[in-house]
Design a protein around this motif. Structure first.
Motif, PDB file in Angstrom:
ATOM      1  N   ILE A 100      32.029  12.559  37.882  1.00 51.15           N
ATOM      2  CA  ILE A 100      30.903  11.783  37.358  1.00 51.15           C
ATOM      3  C   ILE A 100      30.004  12.675  36.495  1.00 51.15           C
ATOM      4  N   GLY A 102      31.039  14.966  34.563  1.00 52.76           N
ATOM      5  CA  GLY A 102      31.679  14.963  33.248  1.00 52.76           C
ATOM      6  C   GLY A 102      31.358  13.704  32.463  1.00 52.76           C
ATOM      7  N   LEU A 103      31.499  12.547  33.154  1.00 52.91           N
ATOM      8  CA  LEU A 103      31.304  11.264  32.482  1.00 52.91           C
ATOM      9  C   LEU A 103      29.855  11.060  32.045  1.00 52.91           C
ATOM     10  N   MET A 104      28.930  11.395  32.933  1.00 57.05           N
ATOM     11  CA  MET A 104      27.548  10.988  32.740  1.00 57.05           C
ATOM     12  C   MET A 104      26.746  12.042  31.989  1.00 57.05           C
ATOM     13  N   PHE A 106      28.023  15.755  31.085  1.00 61.47           N
ATOM     14  CA  PHE A 106      28.587  16.798  30.244  1.00 61.47           C
ATOM     15  C   PHE A 106      28.994  16.284  28.882  1.00 61.47           C
ATOM     16  N   PHE A 107      29.554  15.059  28.841  1.00 63.61           N
ATOM     17  CA  PHE A 107      29.886  14.478  27.548  1.00 63.61           C
ATOM     18  C   PHE A 107      28.637  14.385  26.676  1.00 63.61           C
TER      19      PHE A 107
ATOM     20  N   VAL B  62      35.251  18.265  26.450  1.00 63.27           N
ATOM     21  CA  VAL B  62      34.856  17.631  27.705  1.00 63.27           C
ATOM     22  C   VAL B  62      35.968  16.732  28.233  1.00 63.27           C
ATOM     23  N   TYR B 354      28.730   6.752  21.575  1.00 60.69           N
ATOM     24  CA  TYR B 354      27.949   7.820  20.956  1.00 60.69           C
ATOM     25  C   TYR B 354      28.821   8.848  20.274  1.00 60.69           C
TER      26      TYR B 354
END
Lengths: 518, 380
Positions: A100, A102-104, A106-107, B62, B354
């Protein structure tokens, strides 16, 4: 049985790579917010110097960020590489916060950081400011999820053991997310990051003032750093994460070890300012104690007891005995999975199963353990007292120093006398490495204090490793040390060069000459 | 919500999507790095090439980090077994992945010919090594990996680093390198201007040819030279995640069973060959955008081909076939799969939105003027 060598080597490698990674993380956390603040002033006032500040500190941010990301990938991969049994045993709970994150988070930070550098000409001022704040937001949310994962290692709530899959499985994700230990850790860690970011800006600006260069730039930067640094230093000390140490039995052991407090004291417990823990005699010699303070720090109250090491060891012994019932039930259940009696026995005692596993270090057939072996296993729940005792004291001392330094800076900034006292400027410059030392010590207190557990009360560290050969781990450990040391040297050289060059330094451009030469 | 069987299928598909995300998004960064020494001959040209991915590689990377996290969360045994089993190979990947950001950030910060040349080599290695090793790893998964579990599910791996470099796995590694080189050349043609593009087009088309040829070789090899795996007795699809509860047999041609059972799956290898060929043609006609789309689809189809051939296997064990990890006995608990699906459904579309916005802001060619205009070291 896994050999101890691999365990020590794997711990050494994980510890070193984590400490190394944690050189870059606090600065990312703090500097990203400072960049957002500086750029906000630029957008509100339209004064070019604030844009210059954002760009220059952003340059240092960028170098640091790249190293943080690179060394962070190592951390994520190492759980599987070196701690395969851990990954299997608790992946059901521990993996989710990492994914999560990564998803929320780090991206968000990684996607927008490119735009932070390349977007100055392509975005409106307000758009660029949004991008900067999104990078800061991403970094900080990232810390939240990592600390939710780490908090669960310290205080594993919301999960239970499943004998069919031989692992821990999540029962309440809400409990994992709102783990009190994780919350305390998050506030403490990001505050430490803000102190680090502020110190970098304060120190390098002090350097410019000492050199008499970039005066306006340095004063403004220092003013921002002083205010943000003071608030953060207060937060990091006042909202220290000892508050989380009351949450569970093993967290209590951690604080007892930090205090080298062998016996339980009547509430409110006193704080040992100084002393020499004697590990054989289980006493602390030459103690200098301050009454009430520990009770206040640890329990935020005057009437709650802080248990001592000996009392906690006695608890551990009871839990090992209880855990042996769970272990026995599990073995029988695996022979006959349909047995309802054994299932009920396991369910009743499963919370202590991990304690029985502590005996695995002493003998393979833990069910035949003697009372002496059980007592020995119970004493193994005490983490290394001396490193914790000293690390904690140095860290706390540094914390108070940061408050003092930033308070002075804040007063001088409000009097517009930042460039007046060379002694202060020298102190600010020389204090540059201190937040890093405090942060690393904080990590040592938290993670050495967790031993002998990798997941407190659930899985001992020595059972968590992969079945690797010592030669393999030696290879990678040596590789990491050589590789990381080289990078550290290059990174520091580059940071120093960039800092010395200062803001607005024209890029020394070899391209034309090189192109012509070829 | 969905039942355990459906959730496992969904997460198998999501694992595929993640791997495709890594290969397509981070893939052109690797491709650009592989191309660098062959397409750029001066410092300006090298900076043009590097700056095509300069602002986006961090976001692309990522996908890889998310891939690691998602495998950990959804398939913990797969994560534990693969990462510790391929220990030294993973270390090489890590070393490359650490080298890459550093090469990006450090390279253009000093005005020194040797400094820059050193980081250019590092950059090339950092692209080549992961591209090769990921392919080699896929190859080893297809032939089976020597691991076993004891009855507490502690894994022991009995292979070596050199053992990974068997001929079939090397062919798979080369497929990976070739397809990512093509992908990188397409991206270069789309973003850059100047001589590197022309050189990249030539290399990209050769890479496409090599990728198609090697992919066909690997396919024939799988059909005639490699024993596949199959589950001997049907196992429950919603049973506990414990791989030791089944029996597995090895037989020639087992990896082709799914193509007979579900004929639509034949589309994957066909699309792979068609798209890679189309990509080469489009690149030659200077339709870089379409060529990039085609190579992206081709890469996706190649990964889909591997996944569909293996299904329901995820990591077969050559040492103790019953220990093989399959979709039905490797996953997290149902609750974790559901939580992770919810997080993915919420955040993945936002990420895509984004990311698309960032790419659109950064549109425009990277050329000599672009890298020379920069005066504040914000460009690599």
């Amino acid at each position: 049985m896994t050999s101890l060598d691999v365990v020590s080597l794997s711990r050494l490698q994980f510890g070193l790579t984590a400490l190394y990674h944690f050189l870059f993380v606090p600065l990312t956390l703090g500097l990203s917010i400072l960049l957002g603040m500086m750029e906000s002033v630029y957008v509100m006032t339209g004064r070019a110097i604030w844009k210059e500040m954002t760009k220059f500190w952003g340059l240092l941010f960028g170098i640091n960020f790249a190293m943080g990301v690179a060394t962070g990938i190592t951390m994520e991969f190492q759980f599987g590489m070196n701690w395969a049994y851990y990954s299997h045993y608790v992946g059901d709970i521990f993996g989710a916060p990492l994914a999560i994150e990564g998803l929320m988070a780090f991206f968000l930070e990684a996607t927008f950081i490119g735009l932070f550098f390349f977007g100055w000409e392509k975005l409106s001022a307000l758009q660029h400011l949004t991008v900067t704040w999104l990078v800061a937001l991403g970094s900080n949310i990232s810390a939240l999820w990592i600390l939710i994962a780490n908090g669960w290692m310290q205080y594993p709530v919301g999960a239970q053991f499943n004998p069919a899959t031989m692992r821990m499985e999540v029962t309440s994700f809400m409990e994992v997310m709102f783990n009190p230990v994780a919350q305390a850790k998050f506030v403490h860690t990001v505050s430490a990051g803000y102190v680090t970011g502020s110190m970098l800006v304060l120190s390098i600006s002090a350097y410019y003032l000492l050199k008499g260069r970039h005066i306006e730039f340095a004063k403004r930067s220092m003013t921002v750093a002083a205010s943000f640094g003071l608030a953060s230093a207060l937060s990091v000390v006042v909202l220290g994460d000892e508050s989380g140490y009351t949450a569970g039995e093993n967290q209590k052991m951690k604080i007892a070890a930090i205090e080298a407090m062998w016996e339980t004291e009547p509430a409110p417990a006193s704080f040992t300012l100084f002393g020499f823990p004697n590990l054989e005699k289980h006493t602390t010699e030459y103690e200098v104690k301050i009454p009430w303070v520990l009770g206040l720090i640890a329990t935020r109250s005057l009437d709650k007891e802080v248990p001592g090491i000996k009392e906690l060891v006695a608890h551990a012994e009871q839990r090992i005995k209880n855990g042996l019932i769970a272990y026995d039930a599990l073995e029988k259940l695996r022979a006959d999975p349909s047995s309802a009696t054994e299932k009920a026995r396991l369910d009743a005692t499963a919370a202590d199963l991990g304690h029985a596993l502590l005996l695995k270090k002493i003998r393979a057939d833990v069910r035949n353990a003697t009372p002496e072996e059980i007592a020995k296993a119970a004493w193994s729940t005490v983490p290394a007292v001396s490193p914790l005792f000293w690390s904690f004291r140095i860290m706390v001392g540094l914390g108070f120093y940061f408050i003092a330094l930033f308070a002075v800076a804040f007063v001088l900034a409000s009097k517009r006398q930042l460039d007046r006292y060379r002694l202060f400027l020298w102190a600010a410059l020389l204090s540059l490495p201190l937040p890093w030392i405090a942060a690393e010590l904080g990590w040592i207190v938290a993670e050495v204090g967790r031993q002998p557990w990798v997941i407190e009360g659930v899985l001992p560290t020595f059972l968590a490793v992969s079945s690797l050969s010592a030669a393999n781990v030696w290879t990678t450990l040596t590789g990491f040390v050589v590789f990381y040391s080289t990078l550290a040297v290059v990174d520091i050289l580059l940071m120093v060069k960039t800092a010395k060059a200062g803001p607005g330094a024209p890029r020394t451009e070899p391209t034309v000459r090189l192109a012509a030469a070829e | 919500m969905f039942d355990y069987e459906t959730m496992r299928l969904i997460w198998w598909a999501l694992l595929g999507i993640l791997l495709i995300g890594i290969a397509v998004m981070d893939g052109f960064d690797f491709g650009i790095a592989i191309l660098l020494p062959f397409v750029a001959r001066s410092d300006v040209e090298r900076r043009i090439v590097i700056n095509t991915v300069g602002p986006v590689w961090e976001g692309n990377q990522v996908w890889l980090i998310l891939g690691g996290g998602a495998i950990f969360a959804a398939w913990p045994l797969l994560y534990a077994t693969a990462f510790s089993g391929f220990y030294l190979a993973m270390f090489l990947v890590l070393a490359a992945l650490i080298l890459r950001p550093v090469a990006f950030k450090f390279r253009s910060k000093l005005d020194d010919v040797r400094w820059r040349a050193t980081w250019d080599i590092a950059f090339f290695i950092a692209g080549l090594v992961p591209a090769l090793i990921f392919g080699v790893a896929f190859g080893n998964v297809i032939v089976g990996v020597p691991f076993r579990f004891d009855d507490t599910l502690r894994m022991t791996y009995e292979g070596t680093l050199l053992g990974l470099l068997n001929p079939f796995a090397l062919v798979c590694g080369l497929v990976s390198v070739a397809m990512l080189t093509l992908h990188g050349a397409n991206y270069l043609a789309l973003k850059a201007e100047g001589p590197p593009v022309v050189r990249g087009m030539r290399i990209g088309r050769m890479a496409a040819l090599a990728a198609v040829a090697l992919f066909i070789v690997a396919g024939i090899w799988v059909a005639y030279g490699i024993e596949g795996y199959s589950i001997a007795q049907p196992i429950p699809h919603d049973g506990p995640s414990n791989p030791l509860l089944k029996t597995v047999t090895r037989e020639a041609g087992a990896w082709l069973v799914n193509y007979r059972l579900f004929p639509w799956t034949k589309a994957a290898p066909i699309v792979a060959i068609l798209m890679l060929s189309a990509s080469a043609l489009l690149l030659g006609k200077q339709r870089a955008g379409l060529a990039l789309l085609a190579s992206g689809l081709g890469i996706a189809a190649i990964i889909a081909t591997a996944g569909l051939s293996l299904f329901p296997f995820m990591l077969p064990s050559s040492l103790d076939p019953r220990a093989s990890l399959t979709v039905w006995d490797t996953s997290s608990s149902l609750l974790t799969l559901r939580i992770m699906l919810a997080a993915t459904v919420i955040f993945l579309p936002v990420i895509m939105l984004y990311t698309a916005w960032v790419y659109s802001v950064l549109r425009g060619p990277i050329n000599e003027a672009f890298v020379k205009e920069d005066t504040h070291s914000t460009v690599y």
